[in-house]
Design a protein around this motif. Structure first.
Motif, PDB file in Angstrom:
ATOM      1  N   PHE A 185       0.837  -1.199   0.000  1.00  9.96           N
ATOM      2  CA  PHE A 185       0.000   0.000   0.000  1.00  9.96           C
ATOM      3  C   PHE A 185       0.872   1.248   0.000  1.00  9.96           C
ATOM      4  CE2 PHE A 185      -2.240  -3.539   1.712  1.00  9.96           C
ATOM      5  CZ  PHE A 185      -3.488  -3.460   1.115  1.00  9.96           C
ATOM      6  N   ILE A 186       0.295   2.345  -0.496  1.00 14.26           N
ATOM      7  CA  ILE A 186       1.045   3.597  -0.559  1.00 14.26           C
ATOM      8  C   ILE A 186       0.717   4.504   0.624  1.00 14.26           C
ATOM      9  CG2 ILE A 186       1.328   3.517  -3.054  1.00 14.26           C
ATOM     10  CD1 ILE A 186      -0.992   5.515  -3.285  1.00 14.26           C
ATOM     11  N   SER A 187      -0.099   3.997   1.555  1.00 10.24           N
ATOM     12  CA  SER A 187      -0.375   4.732   2.790  1.00 10.24           C
ATOM     13  C   SER A 187      -0.762   3.745   3.881  1.00 10.24           C
ATOM     14  CB  SER A 187      -1.507   5.752   2.588  1.00 10.24           C
ATOM     15  OG  SER A 187      -2.756   5.091   2.449  1.00 10.24           O
ATOM     16  N   GLU A 188      -0.526   4.135   5.126  1.00 14.55           N
ATOM     17  CA  GLU A 188      -0.955   3.306   6.259  1.00 14.55           C
ATOM     18  C   GLU A 188      -2.471   3.212   6.292  1.00 14.55           C
ATOM     19  OE1 GLU A 188       0.459   1.406   8.304  1.00 14.55           O
ATOM     20  OE2 GLU A 188       2.593   1.923   8.227  1.00 14.55           O
ATOM     21  N   ASN A 189      -3.142   4.298   5.915  1.00 11.55           N
ATOM     22  CA  ASN A 189      -4.600   4.300   5.877  1.00 11.55           C
ATOM     23  C   ASN A 189      -5.121   3.215   4.943  1.00 11.55           C
ATOM     24  OD1 ASN A 189      -7.027   5.494   4.018  1.00 11.55           O
ATOM     25  ND2 ASN A 189      -7.379   5.975   6.174  1.00 11.55           N
ATOM     26  N   GLY A 190      -4.498   3.081   3.771  1.00  7.28           N
ATOM     27  CA  GLY A 190      -4.921   2.060   2.824  1.00  7.28           C
ATOM     28  C   GLY A 190      -4.773   0.665   3.390  1.00  7.28           C
ATOM     29  N   ARG A 191      -3.643   0.412   4.055  1.00  6.09           N
ATOM     30  CA  ARG A 191      -3.437  -0.916   4.642  1.00  6.09           C
ATOM     31  C   ARG A 191      -4.448  -1.188   5.756  1.00  6.09           C
ATOM     32  NH1 ARG A 191       2.148  -3.392   7.077  1.00  6.09           N
ATOM     33  NH2 ARG A 191       2.205  -1.485   8.320  1.00  6.09           N
ATOM     34  N   GLU A 192      -4.680  -0.211   6.617  1.00  6.47           N
ATOM     35  CA  GLU A 192      -5.623  -0.408   7.722  1.00  6.47           C
ATOM     36  C   GLU A 192      -7.025  -0.721   7.209  1.00  6.47           C
ATOM     37  OE1 GLU A 192      -5.379   3.106  10.058  1.00  6.47           O
ATOM     38  OE2 GLU A 192      -3.307   2.726  10.711  1.00  6.47           O
ATOM     39  N   ASN A 193      -7.474   0.023   6.197  1.00 12.14           N
ATOM     40  CA  ASN A 193      -8.801  -0.236   5.630  1.00 12.14           C
ATOM     41  C   ASN A 193      -8.882  -1.625   5.007  1.00 12.14           C
ATOM     42  OD1 ASN A 193      -9.813   2.298   6.317  1.00 12.14           O
ATOM     43  ND2 ASN A 193      -9.201   3.227   4.376  1.00 12.14           N
ATOM     44  N   PHE A 200      -9.094 -12.022   7.000  1.00 11.21           N
ATOM     45  CA  PHE A 200      -8.353 -13.273   6.826  1.00 11.21           C
ATOM     46  C   PHE A 200      -6.914 -13.030   6.359  1.00 11.21           C
ATOM     47  CE2 PHE A 200     -10.684 -12.547   2.827  1.00 11.21           C
ATOM     48  CZ  PHE A 200      -9.647 -12.559   1.905  1.00 11.21           C
ATOM     49  N   VAL A 201      -6.607 -11.807   5.913  1.00 15.57           N
ATOM     50  CA  VAL A 201      -5.243 -11.492   5.478  1.00 15.57           C
ATOM     51  C   VAL A 201      -4.400 -11.114   6.697  1.00 15.57           C
ATOM     52  CG1 VAL A 201      -3.791  -9.957   4.099  1.00 15.57           C
ATOM     53  CG2 VAL A 201      -6.008 -10.714   3.203  1.00 15.57           C
ATOM     54  N   LYS A 202      -3.280 -11.793   6.878  1.00 16.45           N
ATOM     55  CA  LYS A 202      -2.397 -11.489   8.000  1.00 16.45           C
ATOM     56  C   LYS A 202      -1.605 -10.213   7.712  1.00 16.45           C
ATOM     57  CE  LYS A 202      -1.837 -16.299   9.484  1.00 16.45           C
ATOM     58  NZ  LYS A 202      -0.868 -17.400   9.741  1.00 16.45           N
ATOM     59  N   LYS A 203      -1.388  -9.423   8.749  1.00 16.24           N
ATOM     60  CA  LYS A 203      -0.687  -8.152   8.580  1.00 16.24           C
ATOM     61  C   LYS A 203       0.711  -8.357   8.012  1.00 16.24           C
ATOM     62  CE  LYS A 203       0.219  -3.762  10.900  1.00 16.24           C
ATOM     63  NZ  LYS A 203       0.091  -2.974  12.156  1.00 16.24           N
ATOM     64  N   GLU A 204       1.355  -9.489   8.357  1.00 18.05           N
ATOM     65  CA  GLU A 204       2.709  -9.751   7.864  1.00 18.05           C
ATOM     66  C   GLU A 204       2.751  -9.889   6.342  1.00 18.05           C
ATOM     67  OE1 GLU A 204       1.617 -12.864  10.396  1.00 18.05           O
ATOM     68  OE2 GLU A 204       1.039 -10.825  10.972  1.00 18.05           O
ATOM     69  N   LYS A 205       1.597 -10.175   5.746  1.00 17.18           N
ATOM     70  CA  LYS A 205       1.523 -10.319   4.291  1.00 17.18           C
ATOM     71  C   LYS A 205       1.427  -8.955   3.605  1.00 17.18           C
ATOM     72  CE  LYS A 205      -1.397 -12.481   0.724  1.00 17.18           C
ATOM     73  NZ  LYS A 205      -2.480 -13.438   0.442  1.00 17.18           N
ATOM     74  N   THR A 206       1.272  -7.902   4.382  1.00 18.87           N
ATOM     75  CA  THR A 206       1.091  -6.564   3.827  1.00 18.87           C
ATOM     76  C   THR A 206       2.296  -5.682   4.132  1.00 18.87           C
ATOM     77  OG1 THR A 206       0.026  -5.637   5.799  1.00 18.87           O
ATOM     78  CG2 THR A 206      -1.396  -6.778   4.217  1.00 18.87           C
ATOM     79  N   GLY A 207       2.375  -4.574   3.444  1.00 15.04           N
ATOM     80  CA  GLY A 207       3.435  -3.605   3.690  1.00 15.04           C
ATOM     81  C   GLY A 207       3.040  -2.240   3.166  1.00 15.04           C
ATOM     82  N   VAL A 208       3.798  -1.228   3.547  1.00 10.93           N
ATOM     83  CA  VAL A 208       3.528   0.148   3.119  1.00 10.93           C
ATOM     84  C   VAL A 208       4.813   0.775   2.599  1.00 10.93           C
ATOM     85  CG1 VAL A 208       2.804   2.459   3.832  1.00 10.93           C
ATOM     86  CG2 VAL A 208       1.659   0.447   4.790  1.00 10.93           C
ATOM     87  N   ILE A 209       4.733   1.348   1.410  1.00 14.63           N
ATOM     88  CA  ILE A 209       5.815   2.183   0.878  1.00 14.63           C
ATOM     89  C   ILE A 209       5.177   3.502   0.449  1.00 14.63           C
ATOM     90  CG2 ILE A 209       7.608   2.476  -0.858  1.00 14.63           C
ATOM     91  CD1 ILE A 209       7.860  -0.527  -1.051  1.00 14.63           C
TER      92      ILE A 209
END
Length: 408
Positions: A185-193, A200-209
């Motif tokens: 994601f390009i923002s923390e807001n995008g990842r949180e939403n 079901f998606v684990k946070k470790e599978k996501t990232g922010v740049i």
């Protein structure tokens, strides 16, 4: 050396954020090679270079023929009316999906053997995952949005709510979320939403740049410093860059100017960079309410020239209803401008002591403009420049991009 393929529908000449990021990757190729990543980018330019001709903010600069002008007006009218027509909405979505499918078909015809594949939207990722037989390939999908499926589509195509086509798009989003190796994601807001929507998606599978851009070269920076204090007769010179459509909130600015105190209005001038389906209608309103002295539509502007308009301004404004993490605000921060924008999506991650955050609301903008002399805009602009150099350069972004690839 690992081979990285990036698949991005559309053109590298487009004005949207992902195209700019990919151009910066190409420009900074040596850095990625030093990190042992050989990146190859596939776009629809590879299929039909002539057809992809968008070179500026919201459009192109070339002078069209009479037939070209008529065709453009027709396209603008159809695009504008798509939000009122389920049939037109389906046409534009299907057209976009066909463009993506053509690119993915072309990609598989190249028989590429990558170690990792990066996508910048979900539909091409979906088509790839459905066809890919090499299970050793790692996949990454970037989300350039608020992380809420269909939120942007519902703004453009409200007639398709609860349609089978929207249901299919949701199924696509769900499939990608489950099967891609990394969601970025390009923002923390995008990842949180996104994580709220897909528990079901684990946070470790996501990232922010966070988005980043190159700093000015020496000549550009000199131009900024020389022209920043030039006065065109208005104390406050605003700039707003982006496609002229509902999502970008230009109408909020125009409505606010009709309601602010007259002595305040006399101090303000707004330059709108870009073109789009609402330009003609908004220009009519500007003329109707005698605001043409205070609002200037520049039309399509080459991306390379945007900074020239920023350096003649002293405040940047963007009243969007929906965004990811706007490159245009980062460009304004690079130019040392204070920001007025909306507290939606990733925008609050760009603005703290360098600007003013509002809801996308006319009343709130009227209140800020009527109190414009009370703000320390110069200090905010200095904070913008500092935040840019510390947090939003492409040097930082490219380092984090490679770190993300390392983690797969």
């Amino acid at each position: 050396m690992e081979k990285i393929d990036v698949i991005r529908p559309g053109s590298l000449k487009a004005t949207i954020g992902p195209a700019g990021t990919l151009k910066r990757i190409i420009k900074n190729r040596e850095y990625f090679l030093s990190r042992k990543y050989d990146i190859k980018i596939y776009t629809n330019d590879d299929l039909s270079p002539v057809a992809q001709n968008s070179t500026g903010i919201g459009g192109v600069q070339a002078k069209p023929s009479y037939l070209g002008k008529v065709t453009k007006k027709l396209k603008v009218s159809l695009r504008k009316n798509a939000k009122h027509s389920a049939l037109l909405s389906k046409f534009y979505i299907k057209k976009s999906q066909l463009m993506v499918k053509r690119l993915v078909d072309y990609y598989f015809q190249q028989n590429s053997t990558p170690d990792k594949v990066v996508f910048h939207s979900t539909y091409e990722c979906y088509l790839f995952l459905k066809r890919n037989t090499n299970k050793n390939v790692k996949t990454v999908c970037f989300y350039h949005s608020e992380g809420i499926p269909l939120k942007m589509e519902e703004i453009y195509y409200p007639k398709l709510k609860k349609s089978q086509l929207f249901k299919f798009i949701l199924d696509v989003e769900d499939y990608v979320a489950k099967n891609v190796d990394k969601c970025m994601f390009i923002s923390e807001n995008g990842r949180e939403n996104f994580l709220k929507y897909y528990p079901f998606v684990k946070k470790e599978k996501t990232g922010v740049i966070l988005n980043g851009i190159d700093d000015f070269c020496e000549d550009e920076f000199s131009t900024i410093e020389v022209e920043k204090d030039i006065n065109n007769g208005f104390k406050y010179r605003f700039c707003c860059a982006g496609t002229i459509n509902t999502r970008k909130g230009h109408r909020i600015i125009i409505d606010a100017l009709q309601r602010i105190d007259k002595d305040v209005l006399s101090k303000l001038h707004f330059t709108f960079l870009g073109d789009g389906p609402e330009r003609v209608e908004l220009q009519s309103e500007i003329d109707k309410y005698n605001l043409s002295k205070h609002i200037d539509f520049k039309g399509a502007v080459d991306n390379a020239d945007v900074y020239k308009y920023l350096c003649k301004s002293n405040i940047y404004i963007l009243m969007s209803y929906n965004e990811g993490l706007p490159i245009s605000i980062i460009e304004a921060m690079r130019a040392g401008l204070p920001i007025i924008s909306t507290k939606i999506a990733g925008i609050p991650e760009l603005i703290n002591d360098n600007g003013v955050l509002l809801d996308p609301d006319v009343d709130q903008l009227v209140e800020v403009l009527n109190s414009i002399d009370k703000y320390d805009w110069k200090s905010m602009g200095e904070h913008s420049r500092t935040r840019f150099t510390n947090e939003f350069t492409f040097k930082r972004m490219s380092r984090e991009y490679c770190d993300m690839l390392d983690s797969l």
